[in-house]
Design an enzyme around this catalytic site. Structure first.
Site, PDB file in Angstrom:
ATOM      1  N   HIS A  62      -8.283   2.219  -6.170  1.00 49.02           N
ATOM      2  CA  HIS A  62      -7.663   1.085  -5.040  1.00 49.02           C
ATOM      3  C   HIS A  62      -6.052   1.463  -5.076  1.00 49.02           C
ATOM      4  O   HIS A  62      -5.531   1.645  -6.325  1.00 49.02           O
ATOM      5  CB  HIS A  62      -7.766  -0.384  -5.672  1.00 49.02           C
TER       6      HIS A  62
ATOM      7  N   TYR B 171       0.658  -1.205  -0.063  1.00 48.56           N
ATOM      8  CA  TYR B 171      -0.116   0.186   0.070  1.00 48.56           C
ATOM      9  C   TYR B 171       0.730   1.274  -0.161  1.00 48.56           C
ATOM     10  O   TYR B 171       0.202   2.447  -0.116  1.00 48.56           O
ATOM     11  CB  TYR B 171      -0.803   0.061   1.188  1.00 48.56           C
TER      12      TYR B 171
END
Length: 153
Positions: free
Chosen positions: A105, A28
């Site tokens: 995302h 991430y």
């Protein structure tokens, strides 16, 4: 819809995104939720727009925020996170408020575990951006503002 003087977008972040910067940075990245929100705000401000940001680990809170966008926002940028793959209720809420939606995302969900390859939200989103990190939020904000501005012209 808001007035021309108060054009606004809602930025919705789902579960565990409050841990950005410390949760699995190899997947991430090292940017925090505050960095995400600042990027969205900067992108909107460059066009003279505003953003409201919400993050919750609770599905109902996210649905309430989406419902509240009707009449206060012109569009929604959402990272539903894990709810992408499980929540028909969030997809229904997005569809029900009849606002344009961009799904974002941070990671490329199609290069990850198979269960992440399907998103219920994608069916109601105009655009899906995945794998671009926090730049995806800027892209989503720019897309919505350009599309909505062109529609008003």
């Amino acid at each position: 819809m808001t007035t021309a003087q108060t054009r606004n977008l809602l930025i919705v972040n789902g579960p565990n995104l409050n841990l950005l910067g410390t949760r699995e940075p190899a997947i991430y990245g090292s940017d925090t939720l505050e960095d995400v929100e600042a990027a969205a705000l900067a992108a909107a401000s460059a066009h003279g727009w505003t953003v409201d940001c919400v993050q919750s680990n609770h599905e109902g809170d996210l649905i309430d925020a989406i419902h509240s966008a009707r009449g206060t926002a012109d569009g929604i940028v959402i990272n539903p996170a894990g709810y992408s793959h499980t929540s028909v209720a969030i997809a229904d809420a997005l569809s029900g408020v009849e606002l344009p939606v961009v799904e974002v995302h941070l990671s490329n969900i199609h290069r990850r575990e198979e269960f992440r390859h399907h998103s219920f939200v994608s069916a109601v989103a105009r655009v899906v951006i995945c794998g671009a990190g926090i730049s995806g939020y800027r892209m989503g904000v720019d897309y919505l503002i350009e599309t909505l501005s062109a529609a008003k012209a």
